[in-house]
Design a protein around this motif. Sequence first.
Motif, PDB file in Angstrom:
ATOM      1  N   ALA A  33       0.863  -1.160   0.003  1.00 23.11           N
ATOM      2  CA  ALA A  33       0.146   0.022  -0.100  1.00 23.11           C
ATOM      3  C   ALA A  33       0.775   1.275   0.136  1.00 23.11           C
ATOM      4  O   ALA A  33       0.078   2.095   0.166  1.00 23.11           O
ATOM      5  CB  ALA A  33      -0.910   0.035   1.193  1.00 23.11           C
ATOM      6  N   GLY A  34       2.406   1.166   0.045  1.00 21.18           N
ATOM      7  CA  GLY A  34       2.875   2.270  -0.009  1.00 21.18           C
ATOM      8  C   GLY A  34       3.455   3.030   1.334  1.00 21.18           C
ATOM      9  O   GLY A  34       3.828   3.849   1.599  1.00 21.18           O
ATOM     10  N   HIS A  35       3.182   2.044   2.354  1.00 23.53           N
ATOM     11  CA  HIS A  35       3.519   2.527   3.827  1.00 23.53           C
ATOM     12  C   HIS A  35       4.390   1.958   4.466  1.00 23.53           C
ATOM     13  O   HIS A  35       4.428   1.547   5.829  1.00 23.53           O
ATOM     14  CB  HIS A  35       1.942   2.304   4.589  1.00 23.53           C
ATOM     15  N   GLY A  36       5.329   1.374   3.646  1.00 24.18           N
ATOM     16  CA  GLY A  36       6.355   0.638   4.057  1.00 24.18           C
ATOM     17  C   GLY A  36       7.271   1.379   4.927  1.00 24.18           C
ATOM     18  O   GLY A  36       7.830   0.965   6.136  1.00 24.18           O
ATOM     19  N   TRP A  37       7.514   2.528   4.639  1.00 23.68           N
ATOM     20  CA  TRP A  37       8.317   3.304   5.562  1.00 23.68           C
ATOM     21  C   TRP A  37       7.989   3.810   6.719  1.00 23.68           C
ATOM     22  O   TRP A  37       8.489   3.833   7.987  1.00 23.68           O
ATOM     23  CB  TRP A  37       8.796   4.622   4.880  1.00 23.68           C
ATOM     24  N   ASP A  38       6.331   3.820   6.948  1.00 21.51           N
ATOM     25  CA  ASP A  38       5.583   4.155   8.145  1.00 21.51           C
ATOM     26  C   ASP A  38       5.922   2.610   9.076  1.00 21.51           C
ATOM     27  O   ASP A  38       6.021   3.031  10.284  1.00 21.51           O
ATOM     28  CB  ASP A  38       4.208   4.436   7.819  1.00 21.51           C
ATOM     29  N   LEU A  39       5.741   1.701   8.404  1.00 18.90           N
ATOM     30  CA  LEU A  39       6.016   0.398   9.205  1.00 18.90           C
ATOM     31  C   LEU A  39       7.249   0.352   9.987  1.00 18.90           C
ATOM     32  O   LEU A  39       7.418   0.177  11.155  1.00 18.90           O
ATOM     33  CB  LEU A  39       5.465  -0.877   8.287  1.00 18.90           C
ATOM     34  N   LEU A  40       8.262   0.731   8.918  1.00 14.44           N
ATOM     35  CA  LEU A  40       9.639   0.525   9.499  1.00 14.44           C
ATOM     36  C   LEU A  40       9.800   1.576  10.506  1.00 14.44           C
ATOM     37  O   LEU A  40      10.578   1.386  11.426  1.00 14.44           O
ATOM     38  CB  LEU A  40      10.470   0.873   8.278  1.00 14.44           C
ATOM     39  N   ALA A  41       9.310   2.747  10.486  1.00 16.45           N
ATOM     40  CA  ALA A  41       9.397   3.830  11.560  1.00 16.45           C
ATOM     41  C   ALA A  41       8.774   3.249  12.965  1.00 16.45           C
ATOM     42  O   ALA A  41       9.395   3.548  13.910  1.00 16.45           O
ATOM     43  CB  ALA A  41       9.025   5.105  11.074  1.00 16.45           C
ATOM     44  N   ALA A  42       7.698   2.646  12.705  1.00 13.12           N
ATOM     45  CA  ALA A  42       6.998   2.202  13.878  1.00 13.12           C
ATOM     46  C   ALA A  42       7.594   1.129  14.544  1.00 13.12           C
ATOM     47  O   ALA A  42       7.661   1.049  15.656  1.00 13.12           O
ATOM     48  CB  ALA A  42       5.409   1.748  13.578  1.00 13.12           C
ATOM     49  N   ALA A  43       8.315   0.135  13.783  1.00 12.77           N
ATOM     50  CA  ALA A  43       9.076  -0.899  14.200  1.00 12.77           C
ATOM     51  C   ALA A  43      10.461  -0.557  14.993  1.00 12.77           C
ATOM     52  O   ALA A  43      10.746  -0.970  15.849  1.00 12.77           O
ATOM     53  CB  ALA A  43       9.694  -1.821  13.120  1.00 12.77           C
ATOM     54  N   TRP A  44      10.984   0.617  14.337  1.00 11.40           N
ATOM     55  CA  TRP A  44      12.174   1.300  14.920  1.00 11.40           C
ATOM     56  C   TRP A  44      11.701   1.914  16.085  1.00 11.40           C
ATOM     57  O   TRP A  44      12.603   1.625  17.254  1.00 11.40           O
ATOM     58  CB  TRP A  44      12.694   2.335  13.772  1.00 11.40           C
ATOM     59  N   HIS A  45      10.733   2.484  16.531  1.00 10.36           N
ATOM     60  CA  HIS A  45      10.476   3.280  17.593  1.00 10.36           C
ATOM     61  C   HIS A  45       9.871   2.134  18.587  1.00 10.36           C
ATOM     62  O   HIS A  45      10.242   2.500  19.905  1.00 10.36           O
ATOM     63  CB  HIS A  45       9.296   4.269  17.402  1.00 10.36           C
ATOM     64  N   ALA A  46       9.411   1.107  18.157  1.00 12.22           N
ATOM     65  CA  ALA A  46       8.875  -0.201  19.142  1.00 12.22           C
ATOM     66  C   ALA A  46      10.209  -0.463  19.789  1.00 12.22           C
ATOM     67  O   ALA A  46      10.171  -1.039  20.829  1.00 12.22           O
ATOM     68  CB  ALA A  46       8.186  -0.816  18.482  1.00 12.22           C
ATOM     69  N   SER A  47      11.268  -0.732  18.990  1.00  8.28           N
ATOM     70  CA  SER A  47      12.226  -1.344  19.280  1.00  8.28           C
ATOM     71  C   SER A  47      13.090  -0.651  20.150  1.00  8.28           C
ATOM     72  O   SER A  47      13.709  -1.075  21.042  1.00  8.28           O
ATOM     73  CB  SER A  47      13.311  -2.050  18.069  1.00  8.28           C
ATOM     74  N   LEU A  48      13.201   0.611  19.845  1.00  7.84           N
ATOM     75  CA  LEU A  48      13.763   1.695  20.933  1.00  7.84           C
ATOM     76  C   LEU A  48      13.022   1.747  22.386  1.00  7.84           C
ATOM     77  O   LEU A  48      13.768   1.690  23.381  1.00  7.84           O
ATOM     78  CB  LEU A  48      13.802   3.148  20.438  1.00  7.84           C
ATOM     79  N   PHE A  49      11.746   1.780  21.944  1.00  5.92           N
ATOM     80  CA  PHE A  49      11.040   1.575  23.560  1.00  5.92           C
ATOM     81  C   PHE A  49      11.189   0.329  24.232  1.00  5.92           C
ATOM     82  O   PHE A  49      11.749   0.281  25.368  1.00  5.92           O
ATOM     83  CB  PHE A  49       9.429   1.553  23.099  1.00  5.92           C
ATOM     84  N   ALA A  50      11.404  -0.824  23.695  1.00  3.04           N
ATOM     85  CA  ALA A  50      11.576  -2.078  24.194  1.00  3.04           C
ATOM     86  C   ALA A  50      12.993  -2.202  24.648  1.00  3.04           C
ATOM     87  O   ALA A  50      13.267  -2.699  25.901  1.00  3.04           O
ATOM     88  CB  ALA A  50      11.246  -3.335  23.345  1.00  3.04           C
ATOM     89  N   SER A  51      14.068  -1.846  23.979  1.00  3.54           N
ATOM     90  CA  SER A  51      15.504  -1.850  24.584  1.00  3.54           C
ATOM     91  C   SER A  51      15.463  -0.879  25.757  1.00  3.54           C
ATOM     92  O   SER A  51      16.256  -1.298  26.573  1.00  3.54           O
ATOM     93  CB  SER A  51      16.273  -1.582  23.352  1.00  3.54           C
ATOM     94  N   GLY A  52      14.843   0.273  25.792  1.00  2.00           N
ATOM     95  CA  GLY A  52      14.905   0.946  26.950  1.00  2.00           C
ATOM     96  C   GLY A  52      14.289   0.394  28.029  1.00  2.00           C
ATOM     97  O   GLY A  52      14.698   0.405  29.230  1.00  2.00           O
ATOM     98  N   TRP A  53      13.103  -0.115  27.744  1.00  2.00           N
ATOM     99  CA  TRP A  53      12.260  -1.071  28.863  1.00  2.00           C
ATOM    100  C   TRP A  53      13.215  -2.282  29.726  1.00  2.00           C
ATOM    101  O   TRP A  53      13.445  -2.196  30.800  1.00  2.00           O
ATOM    102  CB  TRP A  53      11.069  -1.654  28.358  1.00  2.00           C
ATOM    103  N   VAL A  54      13.788  -3.025  28.630  1.00  4.43           N
ATOM    104  CA  VAL A  54      14.486  -3.987  29.096  1.00  4.43           C
ATOM    105  C   VAL A  54      15.818  -3.451  29.838  1.00  4.43           C
ATOM    106  O   VAL A  54      16.233  -4.015  30.777  1.00  4.43           O
ATOM    107  CB  VAL A  54      15.128  -4.828  27.845  1.00  4.43           C
ATOM    108  N   SER A  55      16.505  -2.384  29.261  1.00  5.21           N
ATOM    109  CA  SER A  55      17.741  -1.789  30.212  1.00  5.21           C
ATOM    110  C   SER A  55      17.373  -1.269  31.356  1.00  5.21           C
ATOM    111  O   SER A  55      18.067  -1.645  32.409  1.00  5.21           O
ATOM    112  CB  SER A  55      18.237  -0.624  29.223  1.00  5.21           C
ATOM    113  N   VAL A  56      16.092  -0.393  31.725  1.00  2.72           N
ATOM    114  CA  VAL A  56      15.612  -0.367  32.871  1.00  2.72           C
ATOM    115  C   VAL A  56      15.665  -1.358  34.063  1.00  2.72           C
ATOM    116  O   VAL A  56      16.185  -1.410  34.993  1.00  2.72           O
ATOM    117  CB  VAL A  56      14.321   0.430  32.981  1.00  2.72           C
TER     118      VAL A  56
END
Length: 85
Positions: A33-56
């Motif tokens: 649908a042409g929203h691959g970059w949006d999906l990639l951005a969402a996955a990137w932000h989710a991984s940043l949040f998850a890595s911060g959560w795991v680090s804490v």
Amino acid sequence: MRAVLALIAGGPGRVSISAAAIVAIVAIVFVLAGHGWDLLAAAWHASLFASGWVSVWAVLAIAGNAAGVAAGEPTAPAPKGGDHG
């Protein structure tokens, strides 16, 4: 969601396969649908949040271990001397 997948697919192994298939289909639809970059951005932000959560939680676990905090009941010390009869 798990109950819906169990109703559709059956047992736990089939549920995990069905969930993976749903995630793959959604990813494919986003890209087509042409929203691959949006999906990639969402996955990137989710991984940043998850890595911060795991680090804490890792820092808290290390600090708790260093402070001697035990999960569970404390063990009683072994009796010294006394009657062995």
